[in-house]
Design a protein around this motif. Structure first.
Motif, PDB file in Angstrom:
ATOM      1  N   GLY A 143      -4.914   5.228  -5.816  1.00  0.00           N
ATOM      2  CA  GLY A 143      -5.772   6.316  -6.270  1.00  0.00           C
ATOM      3  C   GLY A 143      -5.230   7.692  -5.941  1.00  0.00           C
ATOM      4  O   GLY A 143      -5.744   8.709  -6.447  1.00  0.00           O
ATOM      5  N   ARG A 144      -4.166   7.739  -5.141  1.00  0.00           N
ATOM      6  CA  ARG A 144      -3.543   9.025  -4.811  1.00  0.00           C
ATOM      7  C   ARG A 144      -2.644   9.529  -5.942  1.00  0.00           C
ATOM      8  O   ARG A 144      -2.200  10.683  -5.904  1.00  0.00           O
ATOM      9  CB  ARG A 144      -2.720   8.880  -3.524  1.00  0.00           C
ATOM     10  CG  ARG A 144      -3.540   8.474  -2.299  1.00  0.00           C
ATOM     11  CD  ARG A 144      -2.633   8.226  -1.103  1.00  0.00           C
ATOM     12  NE  ARG A 144      -1.913   9.454  -0.739  1.00  0.00           N
ATOM     13  CZ  ARG A 144      -0.792   9.466  -0.009  1.00  0.00           C
ATOM     14  NH1 ARG A 144      -0.252   8.340   0.410  1.00  0.00           N
ATOM     15  NH2 ARG A 144      -0.207  10.626   0.273  1.00  0.00           N
ATOM     16  N   PRO A 185     -10.524  -0.914  -7.335  1.00  0.00           N
ATOM     17  CA  PRO A 185     -11.060   0.126  -6.450  1.00  0.00           C
ATOM     18  C   PRO A 185     -11.492   1.353  -7.238  1.00  0.00           C
ATOM     19  O   PRO A 185     -10.839   1.744  -8.213  1.00  0.00           O
ATOM     20  CB  PRO A 185      -9.878   0.451  -5.520  1.00  0.00           C
ATOM     21  CG  PRO A 185      -9.008  -0.767  -5.564  1.00  0.00           C
ATOM     22  CD  PRO A 185      -9.155  -1.316  -6.949  1.00  0.00           C
ATOM     23  N   THR A 186     -12.581   1.955  -6.831  1.00  0.00           N
ATOM     24  CA  THR A 186     -13.072   3.137  -7.535  1.00  0.00           C
ATOM     25  C   THR A 186     -12.040   4.259  -7.547  1.00  0.00           C
ATOM     26  O   THR A 186     -11.953   5.017  -8.513  1.00  0.00           O
ATOM     27  CB  THR A 186     -14.371   3.640  -6.884  1.00  0.00           C
ATOM     28  OG1 THR A 186     -14.140   3.886  -5.482  1.00  0.00           O
ATOM     29  CG2 THR A 186     -15.490   2.613  -7.032  1.00  0.00           C
ATOM     30  N   GLU A 187     -11.239   4.337  -6.476  1.00  0.00           N
ATOM     31  CA  GLU A 187     -10.209   5.372  -6.399  1.00  0.00           C
ATOM     32  C   GLU A 187      -9.160   5.189  -7.494  1.00  0.00           C
ATOM     33  O   GLU A 187      -8.609   6.168  -8.010  1.00  0.00           O
ATOM     34  CB  GLU A 187      -9.526   5.352  -5.028  1.00  0.00           C
ATOM     35  CG  GLU A 187     -10.427   5.673  -3.863  1.00  0.00           C
ATOM     36  CD  GLU A 187     -11.075   4.447  -3.261  1.00  0.00           C
ATOM     37  OE1 GLU A 187     -11.484   4.516  -2.090  1.00  0.00           O
ATOM     38  OE2 GLU A 187     -11.171   3.401  -3.953  1.00  0.00           O
ATOM     39  N   VAL A 188      -8.873   3.929  -7.829  1.00  0.00           N
ATOM     40  CA  VAL A 188      -7.888   3.633  -8.876  1.00  0.00           C
ATOM     41  C   VAL A 188      -8.522   3.806 -10.253  1.00  0.00           C
ATOM     42  O   VAL A 188      -7.929   4.400 -11.157  1.00  0.00           O
ATOM     43  CB  VAL A 188      -7.326   2.209  -8.697  1.00  0.00           C
ATOM     44  CG1 VAL A 188      -6.362   1.860  -9.834  1.00  0.00           C
ATOM     45  CG2 VAL A 188      -6.616   2.076  -7.351  1.00  0.00           C
ATOM     46  N   GLN A 189      -9.732   3.300 -10.413  1.00  0.00           N
ATOM     47  CA  GLN A 189     -10.407   3.415 -11.704  1.00  0.00           C
ATOM     48  C   GLN A 189     -10.582   4.873 -12.101  1.00  0.00           C
ATOM     49  O   GLN A 189     -10.554   5.216 -13.286  1.00  0.00           O
ATOM     50  CB  GLN A 189     -11.768   2.720 -11.643  1.00  0.00           C
ATOM     51  CG  GLN A 189     -12.461   2.608 -12.989  1.00  0.00           C
ATOM     52  CD  GLN A 189     -11.659   1.790 -13.993  1.00  0.00           C
ATOM     53  OE1 GLN A 189     -11.071   0.764 -13.656  1.00  0.00           O
ATOM     54  NE2 GLN A 189     -11.630   2.243 -15.251  1.00  0.00           N
ATOM     55  N   ALA A 190     -10.710   5.750 -11.128  1.00  0.00           N
ATOM     56  CA  ALA A 190     -10.895   7.179 -11.411  1.00  0.00           C
ATOM     57  C   ALA A 190      -9.694   7.787 -12.129  1.00  0.00           C
ATOM     58  O   ALA A 190      -9.819   8.815 -12.804  1.00  0.00           O
ATOM     59  CB  ALA A 190     -11.161   7.937 -10.110  1.00  0.00           C
ATOM     60  N   THR A 204      -6.178   0.545  -2.669  1.00  0.00           N
ATOM     61  CA  THR A 204      -6.911   1.780  -2.941  1.00  0.00           C
ATOM     62  C   THR A 204      -5.980   2.991  -2.928  1.00  0.00           C
ATOM     63  O   THR A 204      -6.260   4.009  -3.564  1.00  0.00           O
ATOM     64  CB  THR A 204      -8.015   1.997  -1.896  1.00  0.00           C
ATOM     65  OG1 THR A 204      -7.419   2.071  -0.588  1.00  0.00           O
ATOM     66  CG2 THR A 204      -9.022   0.862  -1.921  1.00  0.00           C
ATOM     67  N   GLN A 205      -4.856   2.862  -2.209  1.00  0.00           N
ATOM     68  CA  GLN A 205      -3.911   3.982  -2.082  1.00  0.00           C
ATOM     69  C   GLN A 205      -3.339   4.413  -3.428  1.00  0.00           C
ATOM     70  O   GLN A 205      -2.846   5.546  -3.555  1.00  0.00           O
ATOM     71  CB  GLN A 205      -2.780   3.600  -1.119  1.00  0.00           C
ATOM     72  CG  GLN A 205      -3.186   3.519   0.340  1.00  0.00           C
ATOM     73  CD  GLN A 205      -3.802   2.180   0.724  1.00  0.00           C
ATOM     74  OE1 GLN A 205      -4.085   1.345  -0.147  1.00  0.00           O
ATOM     75  NE2 GLN A 205      -4.009   1.962   2.006  1.00  0.00           N
ATOM     76  N   THR A 247       0.828  -1.211   0.000  1.00  0.00           N
ATOM     77  CA  THR A 247       0.000   0.000   0.000  1.00  0.00           C
ATOM     78  C   THR A 247       0.859   1.255   0.000  1.00  0.00           C
ATOM     79  O   THR A 247       0.427   2.309  -0.487  1.00  0.00           O
ATOM     80  CB  THR A 247      -0.910   0.015   1.235  1.00  0.00           C
ATOM     81  OG1 THR A 247      -0.109  -0.002   2.425  1.00  0.00           O
ATOM     82  CG2 THR A 247      -1.840  -1.182   1.248  1.00  0.00           C
ATOM     83  N   THR A 279      -2.767  10.985  -8.654  1.00  0.00           N
ATOM     84  CA  THR A 279      -3.676  11.768  -9.493  1.00  0.00           C
ATOM     85  C   THR A 279      -2.987  12.577 -10.587  1.00  0.00           C
ATOM     86  O   THR A 279      -3.662  13.191 -11.414  1.00  0.00           O
ATOM     87  CB  THR A 279      -4.504  12.721  -8.612  1.00  0.00           C
ATOM     88  OG1 THR A 279      -3.608  13.543  -7.840  1.00  0.00           O
ATOM     89  CG2 THR A 279      -5.403  11.938  -7.669  1.00  0.00           C
TER      90      THR A 279
END
Length: 294
Positions: A237-238, A258-263, A234-235, A209, A240
């Motif tokens: 997703g940071r 994870p939605t944070e990664v898919q974003a 999920t980390q 992570t 960006t």
């Protein structure tokens, strides 16, 4: 002493001898001035071994003997070259692309603590064995730390996480760290902005992570083609700032992305690979403890 190229006649045409240059492999000089500060002998056809006398060149600040046909093992005396700062030629560089026949990188390389950039450094030179933990002492490196395309095995040292000034081109790809995890300490490389190469290193276990601490990454975040399993952290997703080449493919990741990664995918317009070669959408199956069979 260096063997010089010779010429021999290869054709007699109307009484005129034509010559073809035939370069007998030259060996590296053994008696350079100790006050010498720079060597750029890359791609010059040198063969043989590195002379131990190189250890006397303590004033050298940059050296490139890459892309030759040098063999044997790297002498430990190179550790005396503590003034070294750069590889001289970033496209060849230091010891890269020679044939050290599975010998280990000397621990003494870690004494070159003024190094800021190795160029292609230790790349593709058939180094083998474990990576020395002493390389973690090269904490002034700000770009170009490359151990990729060698024959390294065993556990990768956690001390590489001390290279916290590295911003560009950290590579350990294409080695064989089978049955060993990716160090959580890689998360300390939080200044990395581009070219993280952890590809095909046969890392196992989960993706740490802590890798999500690399929030400055913009392109070429590549951890594909390992044996990583479990859920995608999920980390991630940071990250960006990513816009190109985000690759987690060809591992054994499971569950949903994870939605944070898919974003991140909307911003990564070039080479987004997360589901390819993984088991996304399937349940993660925890390994059964050996004790369960007794």
């Amino acid at each position: 002493m260096m063997t010089l190229p010779r010429r021999r006649p290869v054709l007699l045409f109307f009484g005129v001898a034509c010559y073809l240059q035939q370069a007998w492999a030259a060996t590296l000089p053994t008696s350079e001035p100790t006050a010498k500060t720079s060597i750029d002998w890359g791609e010059m056809g040198y063969s043989g071994t590195i002379p131990t006398q190189f250890g006397h060149l303590t004033a050298l600040t940059e050296m490139n003997i890459g892309s030759n046909q040098i063999t044997g093992s790297v002498p430990t005396q190179l550790g005396q070259m503590t003034a070294m700062k750069t590889a001289n030629n970033a496209n060849s560089g230091f010891l890269a692309t020679n044939d050290f026949g599975g010998s280990k990188i000397p621990t003494e390389i870690g004494m070159m603590t003024l190094f800021t950039s190795m160029g292609y450094g230790l790349y593709a030179s058939k180094f083998g064995g474990t990576v020395p933990s002493q390389l973690g002492s090269l904490s002034m490196i700000n770009k170009d730390f490359r151990l990729n395309n060698n024959e390294h095995t065993g556990t990768i040292p956690t001390q590489l996480g001390q290279l916290t000034g590295c911003t560009d081109s950290f590579f350990v790809s294409s080695n064989d760290f089978t049955d060993n995890p990716m160090p959580t300490q890689f998360g300390q490389l939080s200044n990395m902005a581009a070219y993280l190469g952890l590809v095909n290193a046969i890392f196992t276990g989960t993706l740490p992570t802590q890798i999500g601490n690399m929030v400055k990454m913009t392109s070429r975040f590549k951890v594909n083609s390992n044996v990583l399993s479990g859920t995608i952290p999920t980390q991630l997703g940071r990250l960006t700032k990513m816009f190109a080449k985000f690759d987690l493919g060809s591992n054994k990741f499971c569950e949903d992305v994870p939605t944070e990664v898919q974003a991140l995918s909307s911003a990564v317009t070039d080479s987004w690979s997360v589901t390819t070669g993984n088991s996304i959408g399937t349940y993660c199956i925890a390994p059964t403890p050996v004790s369960a069979f007794f």
